[in-house]
Design a protein around this motif. Structure first.
Motif, PDB file in Angstrom:
ATOM      1  N   GLU A 188      93.378 -57.702 -89.996  1.00  9.55           N
ATOM      2  CA  GLU A 188      92.168 -57.561 -89.193  1.00  9.55           C
ATOM      3  C   GLU A 188      92.190 -58.519 -88.000  1.00  9.55           C
ATOM      4  O   GLU A 188      91.836 -58.144 -86.883  1.00  9.55           O
ATOM      5  CB  GLU A 188      90.926 -57.831 -90.048  1.00  9.55           C
ATOM      6  N   THR A 189      92.651 -59.748 -88.256  1.00  9.86           N
ATOM      7  CA  THR A 189      92.775 -60.719 -87.162  1.00  9.86           C
ATOM      8  C   THR A 189      93.797 -60.248 -86.147  1.00  9.86           C
ATOM      9  O   THR A 189      93.582 -60.346 -84.929  1.00  9.86           O
ATOM     10  CB  THR A 189      93.175 -62.094 -87.712  1.00  9.86           C
ATOM     11  N   PHE A 190      94.923 -59.736 -86.637  1.00 12.14           N
ATOM     12  CA  PHE A 190      95.964 -59.217 -85.748  1.00 12.14           C
ATOM     13  C   PHE A 190      95.377 -58.146 -84.830  1.00 12.14           C
ATOM     14  O   PHE A 190      95.581 -58.171 -83.611  1.00 12.14           O
ATOM     15  CB  PHE A 190      97.109 -58.643 -86.578  1.00 12.14           C
ATOM     16  N   SER A 191      94.636 -57.211 -85.391  1.00  9.69           N
ATOM     17  CA  SER A 191      94.064 -56.118 -84.604  1.00  9.69           C
ATOM     18  C   SER A 191      93.072 -56.633 -83.569  1.00  9.69           C
ATOM     19  O   SER A 191      93.034 -56.153 -82.434  1.00  9.69           O
ATOM     20  CB  SER A 191      93.367 -55.115 -85.533  1.00  9.69           C
ATOM     21  N   LYS A 192      92.278 -57.632 -83.967  1.00 14.81           N
ATOM     22  CA  LYS A 192      91.287 -58.191 -83.043  1.00 14.81           C
ATOM     23  C   LYS A 192      91.963 -58.919 -81.885  1.00 14.81           C
ATOM     24  O   LYS A 192      91.537 -58.806 -80.728  1.00 14.81           O
ATOM     25  CB  LYS A 192      90.335 -59.125 -83.789  1.00 14.81           C
ATOM     26  N   VAL A 193      93.024 -59.689 -82.183  1.00 12.52           N
ATOM     27  CA  VAL A 193      93.750 -60.397 -81.121  1.00 12.52           C
ATOM     28  C   VAL A 193      94.432 -59.400 -80.196  1.00 12.52           C
ATOM     29  O   VAL A 193      94.438 -59.556 -78.967  1.00 12.52           O
ATOM     30  CB  VAL A 193      94.778 -61.387 -81.717  1.00 12.52           C
ATOM     31  N   LEU A 194      95.009 -58.360 -80.768  1.00 14.28           N
ATOM     32  CA  LEU A 194      95.641 -57.297 -79.980  1.00 14.28           C
ATOM     33  C   LEU A 194      94.626 -56.705 -79.000  1.00 14.28           C
ATOM     34  O   LEU A 194      94.884 -56.589 -77.792  1.00 14.28           O
ATOM     35  CB  LEU A 194      96.174 -56.211 -80.920  1.00 14.28           C
ATOM     36  N   ASP A 195      93.472 -56.360 -79.512  1.00 10.03           N
ATOM     37  CA  ASP A 195      92.412 -55.772 -78.697  1.00 10.03           C
ATOM     38  C   ASP A 195      91.906 -56.756 -77.642  1.00 10.03           C
ATOM     39  O   ASP A 195      91.776 -56.422 -76.460  1.00 10.03           O
ATOM     40  CB  ASP A 195      91.267 -55.339 -79.613  1.00 10.03           C
TER      41      ASP A 195
END
Length: 506
Positions: A430-437
Protein backbone atom coordinates in the motif's frame (compact mmCIF):
# COMPACT_ATOMS: atom_id res chain seq x y z
CA UNK A 1 48.51 -3.37 -15.16
CA UNK A 2 49.42 -5.65 -18.08
CA UNK A 3 51.16 -4.66 -21.30
CA UNK A 4 48.06 -5.17 -23.49
CA UNK A 5 45.98 -3.05 -21.09
CA UNK A 6 48.60 -0.27 -21.18
CA UNK A 7 48.79 -0.27 -24.99
CA UNK A 8 45.03 -0.37 -25.58
CA UNK A 9 44.37 2.30 -22.94
CA UNK A 10 46.86 4.60 -24.69
CA UNK A 11 45.32 3.88 -28.11
CA UNK A 12 41.79 4.57 -26.88
CA UNK A 13 42.76 7.91 -25.37
CA UNK A 14 43.93 9.21 -28.77
CA UNK A 15 40.31 9.60 -29.87
CA UNK A 16 39.54 12.12 -27.10
CA UNK A 17 41.01 15.03 -29.10
CA UNK A 18 38.56 14.37 -31.97
CA UNK A 19 35.65 14.20 -29.54
CA UNK A 20 36.74 17.56 -28.12
CA UNK A 21 36.65 19.01 -31.64
CA UNK A 22 32.99 18.19 -32.28
CA UNK A 23 32.19 19.42 -28.77
CA UNK A 24 33.84 22.75 -29.64
CA UNK A 25 32.41 23.02 -33.17
CA UNK A 26 29.09 21.10 -33.11
CA UNK A 27 27.21 23.14 -35.71
CA UNK A 28 30.09 23.08 -38.19
CA UNK A 29 30.49 19.30 -37.81
CA UNK A 30 26.78 18.69 -38.33
CA UNK A 31 26.61 21.09 -41.33
CA UNK A 32 29.51 19.37 -43.06
CA UNK A 33 27.97 15.98 -42.39
CA UNK A 34 24.58 17.07 -43.73
CA UNK A 35 26.09 18.28 -47.00
CA UNK A 36 28.07 15.07 -47.44
CA UNK A 37 25.07 12.81 -46.84
CA UNK A 38 22.90 14.63 -49.37
CA UNK A 39 25.74 14.82 -51.93
CA UNK A 40 26.62 11.12 -51.61
CA UNK A 41 23.00 10.05 -52.13
CA UNK A 42 22.11 12.40 -54.99
CA UNK A 43 22.05 9.60 -57.60
CA UNK A 44 20.12 7.07 -55.51
CA UNK A 45 16.48 6.45 -56.37
CA UNK A 46 15.45 8.33 -53.22
CA UNK A 47 17.85 11.18 -53.95
CA UNK A 48 16.52 11.59 -57.46
CA UNK A 49 12.93 11.46 -56.24
CA UNK A 50 13.57 14.53 -54.05
CA UNK A 51 16.12 16.11 -56.43
CA UNK A 52 19.02 16.05 -53.97
CA UNK A 53 21.29 17.55 -56.62
CA UNK A 54 19.50 20.89 -56.25
CA UNK A 55 19.46 20.97 -52.44
CA UNK A 56 21.78 23.79 -51.37
CA UNK A 57 20.70 24.35 -47.76
CA UNK A 58 19.13 22.72 -44.76
CA UNK A 59 15.97 24.77 -45.40
CA UNK A 60 15.70 23.17 -48.86
CA UNK A 61 16.02 19.76 -47.26
CA UNK A 62 13.52 20.45 -44.48
CA UNK A 63 10.95 21.84 -46.90
CA UNK A 64 11.36 19.21 -49.59
CA UNK A 65 11.83 15.91 -47.75
CA UNK A 66 9.08 14.91 -45.31
CA UNK A 67 9.72 13.28 -41.95
CA UNK A 68 9.48 9.51 -42.43
CA UNK A 69 8.31 6.61 -40.31
CA UNK A 70 9.41 3.04 -40.83
CA UNK A 71 6.20 2.38 -42.75
CA UNK A 72 7.07 5.21 -45.17
CA UNK A 73 10.50 3.72 -45.93
CA UNK A 74 9.46 0.07 -45.88
CA UNK A 75 8.78 -0.21 -49.65
CA UNK A 76 12.43 0.73 -50.27
CA UNK A 77 13.68 -1.54 -47.49
CA UNK A 78 11.67 -4.47 -48.81
CA UNK A 79 13.29 -4.06 -52.24
CA UNK A 80 16.74 -3.81 -50.64
CA UNK A 81 16.06 -7.06 -48.80
CA UNK A 82 15.38 -8.68 -52.16
CA UNK A 83 18.71 -7.59 -53.54
CA UNK A 84 18.08 -4.26 -55.30
CA UNK A 85 20.67 -1.56 -54.61
CA UNK A 86 21.18 2.21 -54.89
CA UNK A 87 17.71 2.88 -53.54
CA UNK A 88 18.31 4.74 -50.27
CA UNK A 89 22.11 4.73 -50.15
CA UNK A 90 24.73 4.45 -52.93
CA UNK A 91 26.88 1.65 -51.49
CA UNK A 92 25.81 -1.97 -51.15
CA UNK A 93 23.35 -2.84 -48.37
CA UNK A 94 23.52 -6.51 -47.43
CA UNK A 95 23.00 -6.35 -43.66
CA UNK A 96 19.78 -5.50 -41.83
CA UNK A 97 19.30 -4.95 -38.13
CA UNK A 98 16.16 -6.65 -36.89
CA UNK A 99 14.29 -4.64 -34.29
CA UNK A 100 11.12 -5.71 -32.58
CA UNK A 101 10.65 -2.19 -31.27
CA UNK A 102 8.33 -1.46 -28.38
CA UNK A 103 5.52 0.25 -30.22
CA UNK A 104 4.05 -2.73 -32.02
CA UNK A 105 4.52 -6.47 -32.34
CA UNK A 106 5.91 -6.56 -35.88
CA UNK A 107 9.61 -6.68 -36.62
CA UNK A 108 11.44 -3.87 -38.34
CA UNK A 109 14.47 -4.35 -40.57
CA UNK A 110 16.86 -1.41 -40.53
CA UNK A 111 19.42 -1.20 -43.36
CA UNK A 112 23.04 -1.24 -42.19
CA UNK A 113 25.65 -0.01 -44.68
CA UNK A 114 29.37 -0.60 -44.35
CA UNK A 115 29.72 3.11 -43.55
CA UNK A 116 27.18 2.77 -40.74
CA UNK A 117 29.06 -0.21 -39.33
CA UNK A 118 32.46 1.47 -39.39
CA UNK A 119 31.65 5.14 -38.81
CA UNK A 120 28.82 4.67 -36.35
CA UNK A 121 28.47 1.31 -34.59
CA UNK A 122 32.16 0.35 -34.41
CA UNK A 123 33.19 3.93 -33.72
CA UNK A 124 30.63 4.15 -30.94
CA UNK A 125 31.98 1.03 -29.29
CA UNK A 126 35.54 2.34 -29.43
CA UNK A 127 34.48 5.77 -28.18
CA UNK A 128 32.68 4.18 -25.26
CA UNK A 129 35.97 2.61 -24.19
CA UNK A 130 37.92 5.80 -24.97
CA UNK A 131 35.67 7.93 -22.79
CA UNK A 132 35.66 5.34 -20.02
CA UNK A 133 39.45 5.01 -19.83
CA UNK A 134 39.77 8.80 -20.02
CA UNK A 135 37.59 9.02 -16.90
CA UNK A 136 39.40 6.14 -15.17
CA UNK A 137 43.07 6.15 -16.29
CA UNK A 138 43.98 3.42 -13.80
CA UNK A 139 41.47 0.96 -15.26
CA UNK A 140 42.53 -2.63 -15.93
CA UNK A 141 39.57 -3.29 -18.19
CA UNK A 142 41.81 -4.64 -20.99
CA UNK A 143 43.57 -7.14 -18.74
CA UNK A 144 40.53 -9.37 -19.22
CA UNK A 145 37.70 -9.76 -21.68
CA UNK A 146 34.42 -8.02 -22.36
CA UNK A 147 31.26 -10.08 -22.10
CA UNK A 148 28.70 -9.13 -24.74
CA UNK A 149 25.15 -10.12 -23.84
CA UNK A 150 23.88 -9.71 -27.36
CA UNK A 151 21.26 -10.72 -29.86
CA UNK A 152 19.42 -13.99 -29.57
CA UNK A 153 18.72 -14.31 -33.28
CA UNK A 154 20.94 -16.13 -35.69
CA UNK A 155 22.15 -14.38 -38.81
CA UNK A 156 19.69 -15.54 -41.46
CA UNK A 157 19.30 -15.07 -45.18
CA UNK A 158 16.25 -13.36 -46.62
CA UNK A 159 16.77 -14.74 -50.06
CA UNK A 160 19.72 -16.95 -51.10
CA UNK A 161 19.93 -15.11 -54.40
CA UNK A 162 20.10 -11.72 -52.69
CA UNK A 163 22.92 -12.52 -50.22
CA UNK A 164 21.24 -10.37 -47.59
CA UNK A 165 21.36 -11.10 -43.86
CA UNK A 166 19.69 -9.92 -40.70
CA UNK A 167 20.04 -10.19 -36.94
CA UNK A 168 19.74 -8.11 -33.80
CA UNK A 169 22.03 -5.09 -34.06
CA UNK A 170 24.38 -6.68 -31.52
CA UNK A 171 24.56 -9.82 -33.65
CA UNK A 172 25.24 -7.84 -36.83
CA UNK A 173 28.01 -5.93 -35.08
CA UNK A 174 29.61 -9.02 -33.54
CA UNK A 175 29.52 -10.87 -36.85
CA UNK A 176 31.43 -8.04 -38.52
CA UNK A 177 33.86 -7.03 -35.78
CA UNK A 178 37.56 -6.73 -36.71
CA UNK A 179 39.89 -9.45 -35.41
CA UNK A 180 41.39 -7.32 -32.62
CA UNK A 181 37.92 -6.69 -31.20
CA UNK A 182 37.01 -10.39 -31.39
CA UNK A 183 40.16 -11.13 -29.40
CA UNK A 184 39.08 -9.05 -26.38
CA UNK A 185 35.47 -10.28 -26.16
CA UNK A 186 33.64 -13.38 -24.95
CA UNK A 187 31.80 -15.76 -25.47
CA UNK A 188 32.72 -17.39 -28.76
CA UNK A 189 31.02 -16.02 -31.83
CA UNK A 190 29.18 -19.31 -32.32
CA UNK A 191 27.65 -19.05 -28.86
CA UNK A 192 27.00 -15.32 -29.07
CA UNK A 193 24.95 -15.76 -32.26
CA UNK A 194 22.84 -18.71 -31.10
CA UNK A 195 19.18 -18.33 -31.88
CA UNK A 196 17.51 -20.15 -28.98
CA UNK A 197 17.78 -17.81 -25.99
CA UNK A 198 17.31 -20.47 -23.30
CA UNK A 199 19.96 -22.76 -24.78
CA UNK A 200 22.19 -19.79 -25.39
CA UNK A 201 22.12 -18.51 -21.82
CA UNK A 202 23.05 -21.97 -20.53
CA UNK A 203 25.99 -22.17 -22.92
CA UNK A 204 27.09 -18.60 -22.24
CA UNK A 205 27.05 -19.27 -18.51
CA UNK A 206 29.14 -22.42 -18.88
CA UNK A 207 31.56 -20.84 -21.37
CA UNK A 208 32.23 -17.54 -19.61
CA UNK A 209 32.42 -18.63 -15.97
CA UNK A 210 36.13 -19.51 -16.32
CA UNK A 211 36.99 -16.35 -18.30
CA UNK A 212 38.53 -13.27 -16.67
CA UNK A 213 35.59 -10.97 -17.41
CA UNK A 214 36.37 -7.33 -16.60
CA UNK A 215 33.43 -5.65 -18.32
CA UNK A 216 29.92 -6.48 -19.50
CA UNK A 217 27.86 -4.83 -22.21
CA UNK A 218 24.17 -5.49 -22.65
CA UNK A 219 20.56 -4.84 -21.77
CA UNK A 220 19.97 -4.96 -17.98
CA UNK A 221 17.08 -7.43 -18.17
CA UNK A 222 18.98 -10.16 -19.99
CA UNK A 223 22.27 -9.48 -18.20
CA UNK A 224 20.57 -10.15 -14.86
CA UNK A 225 19.36 -13.54 -16.13
CA UNK A 226 22.87 -14.47 -17.27
CA UNK A 227 24.50 -13.47 -13.97
CA UNK A 228 21.90 -15.43 -12.02
CA UNK A 229 22.43 -18.49 -14.21
CA UNK A 230 26.21 -18.36 -13.75
CA UNK A 231 25.91 -18.08 -9.96
CA UNK A 232 23.42 -20.95 -9.96
CA UNK A 233 25.76 -23.21 -11.94
CA UNK A 234 28.91 -22.23 -10.02
CA UNK A 235 27.34 -22.10 -6.57
CA UNK A 236 29.14 -18.91 -5.55
CA UNK A 237 28.75 -15.13 -5.91
CA UNK A 238 29.69 -13.36 -9.11
CA UNK A 239 32.38 -11.37 -7.28
CA UNK A 240 34.25 -14.64 -6.76
CA UNK A 241 33.63 -15.91 -10.28
CA UNK A 242 34.74 -12.63 -11.89
CA UNK A 243 36.85 -10.87 -9.22
CA UNK A 244 38.16 -8.30 -11.73
CA UNK A 245 34.76 -7.22 -13.04
CA UNK A 246 34.69 -3.41 -12.90
CA UNK A 247 32.03 -2.00 -15.25
CA UNK A 248 28.67 -2.73 -16.84
CA UNK A 249 28.02 -0.78 -20.05
CA UNK A 250 24.24 -0.69 -20.28
CA UNK A 251 21.60 0.69 -22.59
CA UNK A 252 18.17 0.13 -24.21
CA UNK A 253 16.19 0.68 -20.99
CA UNK A 254 16.53 3.10 -18.08
CA UNK A 255 18.92 1.73 -15.48
CA UNK A 256 17.60 3.46 -12.34
CA UNK A 257 14.92 0.82 -11.58
CA UNK A 258 17.58 -1.92 -11.91
CA UNK A 259 20.37 -0.31 -9.87
CA UNK A 260 19.41 -1.89 -6.55
CA UNK A 261 19.10 -5.32 -8.18
CA UNK A 262 22.57 -5.08 -9.73
CA UNK A 263 24.07 -3.92 -6.44
CA UNK A 264 22.59 -6.98 -4.75
CA UNK A 265 23.99 -9.28 -7.45
CA UNK A 266 27.40 -7.54 -7.62
CA UNK A 267 28.08 -6.23 -4.08
CA UNK A 268 31.40 -4.59 -4.94
CA UNK A 269 32.43 -1.00 -4.21
CA UNK A 270 34.63 -0.94 -7.32
CA UNK A 271 31.78 -1.85 -9.69
CA UNK A 272 30.80 0.95 -12.08
CA UNK A 273 27.80 1.46 -14.34
CA UNK A 274 28.17 3.40 -17.59
CA UNK A 275 25.28 4.32 -19.85
CA UNK A 276 25.05 4.29 -23.64
CA UNK A 277 22.38 5.16 -26.17
CA UNK A 278 22.63 2.84 -29.12
CA UNK A 279 19.91 1.28 -31.22
CA UNK A 280 19.32 -0.58 -34.45
CA UNK A 281 19.31 2.76 -36.28
CA UNK A 282 22.62 4.01 -34.89
CA UNK A 283 24.83 4.83 -31.94
CA UNK A 284 23.73 8.17 -30.55
CA UNK A 285 25.07 8.95 -27.09
CA UNK A 286 27.61 8.00 -24.45
CA UNK A 287 27.88 8.93 -20.79
CA UNK A 288 31.02 11.06 -20.60
CA UNK A 289 31.15 12.08 -16.93
CA UNK A 290 31.66 9.82 -13.93
CA UNK A 291 29.37 11.91 -11.73
CA UNK A 292 26.48 12.22 -14.20
CA UNK A 293 24.48 9.80 -16.33
CA UNK A 294 23.68 12.43 -18.94
CA UNK A 295 24.65 11.35 -22.44
CA UNK A 296 27.01 13.23 -24.73
CA UNK A 297 25.38 13.41 -28.17
CA UNK A 298 27.92 11.99 -30.62
CA UNK A 299 28.01 14.29 -33.63
CA UNK A 300 30.52 12.73 -36.06
CA UNK A 301 29.01 9.28 -36.59
CA UNK A 302 27.45 9.82 -40.00
CA UNK A 303 24.16 10.93 -38.41
CA UNK A 304 22.53 14.32 -38.94
CA UNK A 305 20.09 15.20 -36.15
CA UNK A 306 16.78 17.04 -36.07
CA UNK A 307 14.30 17.39 -33.21
CA UNK A 308 10.51 17.83 -33.20
CA UNK A 309 8.76 19.23 -30.11
CA UNK A 310 6.45 16.41 -29.02
CA UNK A 311 3.43 18.69 -28.88
CA UNK A 312 3.80 19.20 -32.65
CA UNK A 313 3.87 15.52 -33.58
CA UNK A 314 0.14 15.42 -34.24
CA UNK A 315 0.46 18.18 -36.85
CA UNK A 316 0.38 17.09 -40.49
CA UNK A 317 3.74 18.75 -41.18
CA UNK A 318 5.52 19.17 -37.84
CA UNK A 319 8.48 21.53 -37.97
CA UNK A 320 11.76 19.92 -37.03
CA UNK A 321 14.55 21.91 -35.41
CA UNK A 322 18.27 21.83 -35.98
CA UNK A 323 20.60 21.12 -33.12
CA UNK A 324 21.33 24.80 -32.55
CA UNK A 325 17.58 25.54 -32.16
CA UNK A 326 16.78 23.19 -29.28
CA UNK A 327 15.93 24.31 -25.75
CA UNK A 328 16.86 22.73 -22.45
CA UNK A 329 14.49 20.35 -20.63
CA UNK A 330 11.99 20.31 -23.48
CA UNK A 331 10.68 16.99 -24.77
CA UNK A 332 11.68 16.27 -28.39
CA UNK A 333 11.13 13.41 -30.81
CA UNK A 334 14.49 12.59 -32.39
CA UNK A 335 14.72 12.54 -36.20
CA UNK A 336 17.85 11.22 -37.93
CA UNK A 337 19.41 11.21 -41.38
CA UNK A 338 22.09 8.53 -41.66
CA UNK A 339 24.81 7.03 -43.79
CA UNK A 340 22.66 3.94 -44.24
CA UNK A 341 19.84 5.76 -46.04
CA UNK A 342 17.43 6.65 -43.25
CA UNK A 343 16.19 10.06 -44.43
CA UNK A 344 14.53 12.29 -41.85
CA UNK A 345 13.57 9.16 -39.96
CA UNK A 346 11.58 9.46 -36.74
CA UNK A 347 13.08 6.69 -34.62
CA UNK A 348 10.30 6.83 -32.03
CA UNK A 349 12.43 7.97 -29.09
CA UNK A 350 12.00 11.19 -27.15
CA UNK A 351 14.88 13.05 -25.52
CA UNK A 352 15.49 16.12 -23.40
CA UNK A 353 18.58 18.31 -23.59
CA UNK A 354 20.30 18.86 -20.25
CA UNK A 355 23.14 20.94 -21.72
CA UNK A 356 23.86 22.85 -24.92
CA UNK A 357 27.60 23.26 -24.38
CA UNK A 358 28.33 20.47 -24.95
CA UNK A 359 25.11 18.93 -26.22
CA UNK A 360 24.04 16.38 -23.64
CA UNK A 361 20.73 14.53 -23.52
CA UNK A 362 18.70 12.12 -21.46
CA UNK A 363 16.21 9.66 -22.94
CA UNK A 364 12.70 10.56 -21.84
CA UNK A 365 10.61 7.87 -23.53
CA UNK A 366 8.98 6.79 -26.75
CA UNK A 367 6.69 8.76 -29.04
CA UNK A 368 4.19 5.90 -28.91
CA UNK A 369 5.13 4.56 -25.48
CA UNK A 370 3.08 6.58 -23.01
CA UNK A 371 -0.27 6.77 -21.25
CA UNK A 372 -2.49 9.65 -22.25
CA UNK A 373 -5.99 8.25 -21.85
CA UNK A 374 -7.24 11.18 -19.78
CA UNK A 375 -4.89 14.00 -20.82
CA UNK A 376 -2.32 12.98 -18.20
CA UNK A 377 0.56 12.53 -20.70
CA UNK A 378 2.60 10.13 -18.55
CA UNK A 379 5.86 9.23 -20.32
CA UNK A 380 8.37 6.51 -19.55
CA UNK A 381 10.70 8.92 -17.75
CA UNK A 382 7.88 9.80 -15.31
CA UNK A 383 7.05 6.14 -14.69
CA UNK A 384 10.66 5.12 -14.08
CA UNK A 385 11.24 7.97 -11.64
CA UNK A 386 8.11 6.99 -9.72
CA UNK A 387 9.00 3.30 -9.66
CA UNK A 388 12.53 4.09 -8.47
CA UNK A 389 11.28 6.35 -5.67
CA UNK A 390 8.71 3.80 -4.52
CA UNK A 391 11.39 1.10 -4.41
CA UNK A 392 13.74 3.30 -2.41
CA UNK A 393 11.11 4.12 0.20
CA UNK A 394 9.88 0.56 0.67
CA UNK A 395 13.10 -1.44 0.25
CA UNK A 396 11.81 -3.10 -2.90
CA UNK A 397 13.93 -4.33 -5.80
CA UNK A 398 12.16 -4.40 -9.14
CA UNK A 399 12.63 -6.79 -12.02
CA UNK A 400 10.08 -5.63 -14.60
CA UNK A 401 6.88 -3.69 -15.00
CA UNK A 402 4.28 -2.48 -17.44
CA UNK A 403 1.27 -0.20 -17.07
CA UNK A 404 -1.87 0.78 -18.95
CA UNK A 405 -5.04 2.80 -18.34
CA UNK A 406 -8.29 1.50 -16.97
CA UNK A 407 -10.73 3.44 -19.10
CA UNK A 408 -13.83 5.19 -17.84
CA UNK A 409 -16.94 3.08 -17.52
CA UNK A 410 -20.48 3.79 -16.40
CA UNK A 411 -20.35 4.72 -12.74
CA UNK A 412 -16.57 4.24 -12.57
CA UNK A 413 -13.64 6.61 -12.91
CA UNK A 414 -10.43 5.91 -14.74
CA UNK A 415 -7.14 4.84 -13.22
CA UNK A 416 -3.79 3.33 -14.14
CA UNK A 417 -3.16 -0.38 -13.75
CA UNK A 418 0.39 -1.59 -13.06
CA UNK A 419 1.79 -5.10 -13.27
CA UNK A 420 5.08 -5.34 -11.36
CA UNK A 421 7.49 -8.21 -10.84
CA UNK A 422 9.83 -7.79 -7.87
CA UNK A 423 13.08 -9.45 -6.90
CA UNK A 424 12.48 -8.13 -3.40
CA UNK A 425 8.90 -7.22 -2.60
CA UNK A 426 8.13 -3.89 -0.90
CA UNK A 427 7.82 -3.79 2.88
CA UNK A 428 4.26 -2.57 2.38
CA UNK A 429 2.47 -2.71 -0.98
CA UNK A 430 0.00 0.00 0.00
CA UNK A 431 2.87 2.35 0.81
CA UNK A 432 4.58 1.44 -2.46
CA UNK A 433 1.42 2.30 -4.41
CA UNK A 434 0.99 5.60 -2.57
CA UNK A 435 4.61 6.65 -3.20
CA UNK A 436 4.28 5.63 -6.85
CA UNK A 437 1.16 7.78 -7.18
CA UNK A 438 2.59 10.70 -5.19
CA UNK A 439 5.82 10.76 -7.21
CA UNK A 440 3.93 10.70 -10.49
CA UNK A 441 1.91 13.66 -9.27
CA UNK A 442 5.07 15.54 -8.31
CA UNK A 443 6.85 15.02 -11.64
CA UNK A 444 3.86 15.36 -13.97
CA UNK A 445 1.50 18.32 -13.50
CA UNK A 446 -1.03 16.91 -16.00
CA UNK A 447 -1.29 13.67 -14.05
CA UNK A 448 -1.58 15.66 -10.82
CA UNK A 449 -4.41 17.77 -12.24
CA UNK A 450 -6.38 14.65 -13.24
CA UNK A 451 -5.78 13.05 -9.85
CA UNK A 452 -6.80 16.14 -7.84
CA UNK A 453 -9.84 15.27 -5.74
CA UNK A 454 -10.04 12.04 -7.78
CA UNK A 455 -11.61 14.20 -10.46
CA UNK A 456 -10.70 12.14 -13.54
CA UNK A 457 -8.34 9.52 -12.15
CA UNK A 458 -8.42 7.57 -8.91
CA UNK A 459 -5.41 5.96 -7.27
CA UNK A 460 -3.53 3.34 -9.34
CA UNK A 461 -4.00 -0.37 -8.85
CA UNK A 462 -0.83 -2.47 -8.57
CA UNK A 463 -0.64 -6.21 -9.28
CA UNK A 464 2.38 -8.09 -7.94
CA UNK A 465 3.23 -11.11 -10.06
CA UNK A 466 5.48 -14.07 -9.41
CA UNK A 467 9.11 -14.11 -10.48
CA UNK A 468 9.42 -15.27 -14.06
CA UNK A 469 6.06 -13.87 -15.18
CA UNK A 470 7.51 -11.36 -17.62
CA UNK A 471 10.08 -13.86 -18.86
CA UNK A 472 7.33 -16.38 -19.60
CA UNK A 473 5.19 -13.70 -21.25
CA UNK A 474 8.06 -12.57 -23.49
CA UNK A 475 8.81 -16.21 -24.31
CA UNK A 476 5.19 -16.80 -25.29
CA UNK A 477 5.41 -13.81 -27.63
CA UNK A 478 8.71 -15.03 -29.14
CA UNK A 479 10.54 -11.99 -27.75
CA UNK A 480 13.31 -13.46 -25.59
CA UNK A 481 16.77 -11.91 -25.53
CA UNK A 482 18.59 -9.39 -27.66
CA UNK A 483 16.99 -6.01 -28.31
CA UNK A 484 13.56 -7.15 -27.09
CA UNK A 485 12.22 -5.11 -24.19
CA UNK A 486 9.12 -5.24 -22.01
CA UNK A 487 6.84 -2.36 -23.06
CA UNK A 488 6.77 0.01 -20.08
CA UNK A 489 3.66 2.03 -20.89
CA UNK A 490 0.87 1.70 -23.39
CA UNK A 491 -2.27 3.66 -24.14
CA UNK A 492 -3.78 0.32 -25.13
CA UNK A 493 -4.62 -2.44 -22.66
CA UNK A 494 -3.36 -5.17 -25.00
CA UNK A 495 -0.17 -5.95 -23.03
CA UNK A 496 -1.71 -5.71 -19.56
CA UNK A 497 -4.75 -7.79 -20.53
CA UNK A 498 -2.55 -10.42 -22.16
CA UNK A 499 -0.44 -10.80 -19.01
CA UNK A 500 -3.51 -10.92 -16.78
CA UNK A 501 -5.02 -13.55 -19.05
CA UNK A 502 -1.80 -15.62 -18.91
CA UNK A 503 -1.82 -15.39 -15.10
CA UNK A 504 -5.43 -16.56 -14.98
CA UNK A 505 -4.56 -19.60 -17.11
CA UNK A 506 -1.90 -20.81 -14.68
Amino acid sequence: MGLINSILTWVMKQRIHQIELFIKYPDEVQDELFRKLVYDARFTEFGQRFNYSSITSYEDYRNRVPVHTYENLYPYIQRLMRGEQNLLWPTEIKWFSKSSGTTNASSKFIPVSQEALEDCHFKGGKDLLSIYVNNFPDTTVFDGKGLAVGGSHQINEFDPSASSYYGDVSAVIMKNLPHWAQFIRTPSLETALMGNWEEKIEKMAAETAAVNVTNIAGVPTWTVLLIQKIMELQGKPITEIWPNLEVFFHGAVAFAPYRALFKSLIPSDKMRYWETYNASEGFFGIQDQKDSEELLLMLDYGIFYEFIPVEELENENPKALRLDEVQLEKNYAMVITTNAGLWRYNIGDTVKFTSRNPYRIKISGRTKHFINAFGEEVIVENAERAITQACEETGAVIDNFTAAPVYLAEGKKGRHEWIIEFKVEPSNLETFSKVLDHTLRSVNSDYDAKRKHDMALIEPIVHVVEEGTFYNWMKRRGKLGGQNKVPRLSNSRDYVDDILKMMAEV
